[in-house]
Design a protein around this motif. Structure first.
Motif, PDB file in Angstrom:
ATOM      1  N   PRO A 245       6.667   2.132 -17.087  1.00 21.11           N
ATOM      2  CA  PRO A 245       5.230   2.169 -16.768  1.00 21.11           C
ATOM      3  C   PRO A 245       4.616   0.776 -16.875  1.00 21.11           C
ATOM      4  N   GLY A 246       3.708   0.476 -15.956  1.00 24.80           N
ATOM      5  CA  GLY A 246       3.054  -0.826 -15.960  1.00 24.80           C
ATOM      6  C   GLY A 246       2.919  -1.364 -14.552  1.00 24.80           C
ATOM      7  N   ARG A 247       2.385  -2.562 -14.481  1.00 16.37           N
ATOM      8  CA  ARG A 247       2.087  -3.167 -13.186  1.00 16.37           C
ATOM      9  C   ARG A 247       3.294  -3.950 -12.669  1.00 16.37           C
ATOM     10  N   VAL A 248       3.498  -3.858 -11.346  1.00 19.96           N
ATOM     11  CA  VAL A 248       4.515  -4.641 -10.636  1.00 19.96           C
ATOM     12  C   VAL A 248       3.790  -5.727  -9.859  1.00 19.96           C
TER      13      VAL A 248
ATOM     14  N   GLU B  63       9.323 -18.883  -1.488  1.00 18.23           N
ATOM     15  CA  GLU B  63       9.831 -18.236  -2.691  1.00 18.23           C
ATOM     16  C   GLU B  63       9.233 -16.844  -2.816  1.00 18.23           C
ATOM     17  N   VAL B  64      10.088 -15.923  -3.216  1.00 19.95           N
ATOM     18  CA  VAL B  64       9.673 -14.544  -3.442  1.00 19.95           C
ATOM     19  C   VAL B  64       9.993 -14.205  -4.897  1.00 19.95           C
ATOM     20  N   ARG B  65       8.986 -13.682  -5.602  1.00 15.64           N
ATOM     21  CA  ARG B  65       9.196 -13.296  -7.000  1.00 15.64           C
ATOM     22  C   ARG B  65       8.540 -11.938  -7.225  1.00 15.64           C
ATOM     23  N   VAL B  66       9.324 -11.008  -7.732  1.00 15.63           N
ATOM     24  CA  VAL B  66       8.827  -9.662  -8.021  1.00 15.63           C
ATOM     25  C   VAL B  66       9.132  -9.368  -9.490  1.00 15.63           C
ATOM     26  N   ASP B  67       8.090  -9.120 -10.262  1.00 14.87           N
ATOM     27  CA  ASP B  67       8.223  -8.791 -11.686  1.00 14.87           C
ATOM     28  C   ASP B  67       7.821  -7.337 -11.888  1.00 14.87           C
ATOM     29  N   SER B  68       8.673  -6.597 -12.575  1.00 14.56           N
ATOM     30  CA  SER B  68       8.384  -5.189 -12.855  1.00 14.56           C
ATOM     31  C   SER B  68       8.683  -4.902 -14.320  1.00 14.56           C
ATOM     32  N   PRO B  69       7.968  -3.933 -14.922  1.00 18.40           N
ATOM     33  CA  PRO B  69       8.218  -3.600 -16.328  1.00 18.40           C
ATOM     34  C   PRO B  69       9.663  -3.140 -16.518  1.00 18.40           C
ATOM     35  N   HIS B  70      10.281  -3.676 -17.552  1.00 17.55           N
ATOM     36  CA  HIS B  70      11.681  -3.360 -17.841  1.00 17.55           C
ATOM     37  C   HIS B  70      11.729  -2.523 -19.120  1.00 17.55           C
TER      38      HIS B  70
ATOM     39  N   GLU C  25       0.831  -1.202   0.000  1.00  8.99           N
ATOM     40  CA  GLU C  25       0.000   0.000   0.000  1.00  8.99           C
ATOM     41  C   GLU C  25       0.869   1.257   0.000  1.00  8.99           C
ATOM     42  N   GLN C  26       1.939   1.239   0.733  1.00 12.27           N
ATOM     43  CA  GLN C  26       2.851   2.369   0.740  1.00 12.27           C
ATOM     44  C   GLN C  26       3.460   2.586  -0.646  1.00 12.27           C
ATOM     45  N   SER C  27       3.820   1.478  -1.328  1.00  8.29           N
ATOM     46  CA  SER C  27       4.368   1.598  -2.684  1.00  8.29           C
ATOM     47  C   SER C  27       3.341   2.187  -3.638  1.00  8.29           C
ATOM     48  N   ARG C  28       2.064   1.832  -3.457  1.00  3.99           N
ATOM     49  CA  ARG C  28       1.020   2.421  -4.296  1.00  3.99           C
ATOM     50  C   ARG C  28       0.911   3.914  -4.030  1.00  3.99           C
ATOM     51  N   THR C  29       1.055   4.285  -2.759  1.00  2.56           N
ATOM     52  CA  THR C  29       1.029   5.709  -2.440  1.00  2.56           C
ATOM     53  C   THR C  29       2.173   6.442  -3.108  1.00  2.56           C
ATOM     54  N   ASN C  30       3.299   5.765  -3.219  1.00  6.56           N
ATOM     55  CA  ASN C  30       4.462   6.384  -3.858  1.00  6.56           C
ATOM     56  C   ASN C  30       4.369   6.416  -5.379  1.00  6.56           C
ATOM     57  N   GLY C  31       3.333   5.795  -5.918  1.00  5.71           N
ATOM     58  CA  GLY C  31       3.136   5.891  -7.360  1.00  5.71           C
ATOM     59  C   GLY C  31       3.277   4.602  -8.124  1.00  5.71           C
ATOM     60  N   LEU C  32       3.503   3.486  -7.460  1.00  5.06           N
ATOM     61  CA  LEU C  32       3.638   2.210  -8.161  1.00  5.06           C
ATOM     62  C   LEU C  32       2.285   1.519  -8.271  1.00  5.06           C
ATOM     63  N   ASP C  33       2.092   0.838  -9.396  1.00  6.14           N
ATOM     64  CA  ASP C  33       0.918  -0.014  -9.585  1.00  6.14           C
ATOM     65  C   ASP C  33       1.343  -1.421  -9.187  1.00  6.14           C
ATOM     66  N   VAL C  34       0.987  -1.842  -7.966  1.00  9.85           N
ATOM     67  CA  VAL C  34       1.493  -3.093  -7.410  1.00  9.85           C
ATOM     68  C   VAL C  34       0.342  -4.036  -7.143  1.00  9.85           C
ATOM     69  N   ARG C  35       0.574  -5.320  -7.452  1.00  6.93           N
ATOM     70  CA  ARG C  35      -0.398  -6.370  -7.114  1.00  6.93           C
ATOM     71  C   ARG C  35       0.339  -7.434  -6.300  1.00  6.93           C
ATOM     72  N   LEU C  36      -0.269  -7.822  -5.181  1.00 11.90           N
ATOM     73  CA  LEU C  36       0.339  -8.792  -4.263  1.00 11.90           C
ATOM     74  C   LEU C  36      -0.430 -10.091  -4.299  1.00 11.90           C
ATOM     75  N   ALA C  37       0.290 -11.207  -4.412  1.00 13.21           N
ATOM     76  CA  ALA C  37      -0.311 -12.535  -4.373  1.00 13.21           C
ATOM     77  C   ALA C  37       0.481 -13.395  -3.400  1.00 13.21           C
ATOM     78  N   VAL C  38      -0.216 -13.914  -2.375  1.00 18.50           N
ATOM     79  CA  VAL C  38       0.434 -14.741  -1.359  1.00 18.50           C
ATOM     80  C   VAL C  38      -0.198 -16.115  -1.386  1.00 18.50           C
TER      81      VAL C  38
END
Length: 396
Positions: free
Chosen positions: A314-317, A329-336, A269-282
């Motif tokens: 630009p895009g979803r993380v 396992e931790v996996r984070v994908d971000s637009p490159h 949520e903090q990252s979204r406040t900072n301007g990132l489009d983030v989706r979390l899946a646990v």
């Protein structure tokens, strides 16, 4: 060809030689001798006395020569009235030969003098056929075997003491190396923790302050300043927590608890406040994990989001956390790709820190661009696998 000069005698050897010589002269002056009715009488005993005193100068530098020559001088002394000082100096030469000679000579000397003592005793008993002949053997042992055995014993104690000193020095050196390694590891831990806690907030501050300065829009500026304030407050709180850990806190103050995976929602949520489009899946339960593993996983997600804030296009993380029976396992994908807005500078320390955290727990870590799909510009993926049962060190 010029002969090699004799080594300079040790000052203690000079004192022993002078003392022995003066003692012998004093005994001669009082008319005291050990033998009577010998071939050479009168002042002839001074010749072996002076010769033995001269050999005392070589007791430390040429011990083998000194004891061989001293034996000949002692035999010659038996043809005079004899001097107790000459005999005592000979015993010192025998002692010094065992103490300062080569290790092989030091070991052989007590054996050879012991055999000589036995041979002299048996020979005089067979020749004189009187019990008093045993005293000759005892005297031979006192002036030869006794000093040689004593010198070998003292040599053994000195070598043992030297070995103990070397062992103590090696132990101290190893302890210093362990201390230096511990200090280095602690500094690395502090660097990782400081970077991961503060970098996210400072990156957001840098990006939003750049946007506020570059865009002449009151609403945008107000929104950027609000985000800057929030990140400043949270960054200060994180800094206070770290300072509390470093100071080991006081009796009335305890450092805040380390973050857990239960706080991933707030982090996203903090990252979204900072301007990132983030989706979390646990997937799977993220409670009851070993504390080092849980902290490492949280920090890897946090640093990955920080990097995405600074560098992602630009895009979803997407953040995916998958817990299985053996690992998490931790996996984070971000637009490159290129981004149009302002970016914060990076030093590469974040990737190093994440890799170190995974390695300390015996896990694996990979980070890099993935192949571009037909409809996107590529993805930067961070993937870490941390075992749940590990004997690794503290990942902080």
């Amino acid at each position: 060809m010029q002969a090699a000069a004799l080594p300079r005698p040790h000052r203690d050897d000079v004192r022993i030689a002078v003392g022995g010589l003066l003692g012998g002269l004093a005994l001669w002056g009082f008319g005291l001798g050990m033998n009577t009715g010998r071939l050479f009488d009168g002042s002839w005993l001074l010749v072996p006395l002076v010769a033995m005193a001269a050999l005392e100068l070589l007791r430390r530098t040429r011990p083998r020569f000194a004891v061989v020559a001293g034996t000949l001088v002692l035999i010659a002394d038996q043809f005079t009235r004899g001097s107790l000082a000459t005999v005592l100096m000979y015993t010192d030469l025998m002692y010094a030969a065992a103490l300062y000679g080569t290790p092989a000579a030091a070991r052989r000397l007590p054996v050879s003098t012991g055999l000589v003592t036995v041979a002299v005793t048996l020979g005089f008993v067979a020749w004189l056929r009187q019990p008093e002949a045993i005293l000759i053997g005892v005297a031979t042992g006192l002036v030869s075997f006794g000093p040689a055995a004593t010198g070998l014993l003292v040599r053994g104690h000195r070598e043992a003491a030297q070995a103990e000193r070397l062992r103590a020095e090696q132990t101290a050196l190893l302890a210093e190396m362990d201390r230096a390694q511990a200090v280095t590891a602690e500094r690395a831990r502090m660097a990782r923790e400081l970077h991961d806690m503060v970098a996210n907030h400072l990156s957001a501050i840098a990006i939003h302050s750049t946007a506020a300065l570059s865009l002449d829009d009151q609403d945008t500026t107000r929104e950027a300043l609000t985000t800057i304030r929030e990140n400043s407050v949270e960054g200060l709180a994180e800094m206070r927590r770290l300072i509390g850990i470093l100071r080991d806190a006081g009796e009335d103050e305890e450092p805040a608890a380390a973050p857990t995976l239960a706080g991933l929602g707030a982090l996203v949520e903090q990252s979204r406040t900072n301007g990132l489009d983030v989706r979390l899946a646990v997937s799977g339960a993220v409670t009851g994990l070993p504390a080092p593993v849980e902290l490492a996983a949280y920090r890897i997600v946090q640093e990955s989001l920080t990097n995405a804030l600074k560098h992602a296009g630009p895009g979803r993380v997407t953040v995916a956390v998958d817990r299985s029976r053996e690992r998490i396992e931790v996996r984070v994908d971000s637009p490159h790709g290129d981004r149009g807005g302002p970016r914060a500078p990076g030093s590469g320390a974040g990737l190093v820190g994440m890799r170190e955290r995974a390695a300390l727990l015996g896990g694996t870590f990979e980070a890099g661009p993935q192949e571009a799909g037909p409809q996107d510009g590529g993805t930067w993926r961070v993937h870490a696998a941390l075992p749940l049962h590990t004997e690794g060190g503290d990942p902080t």
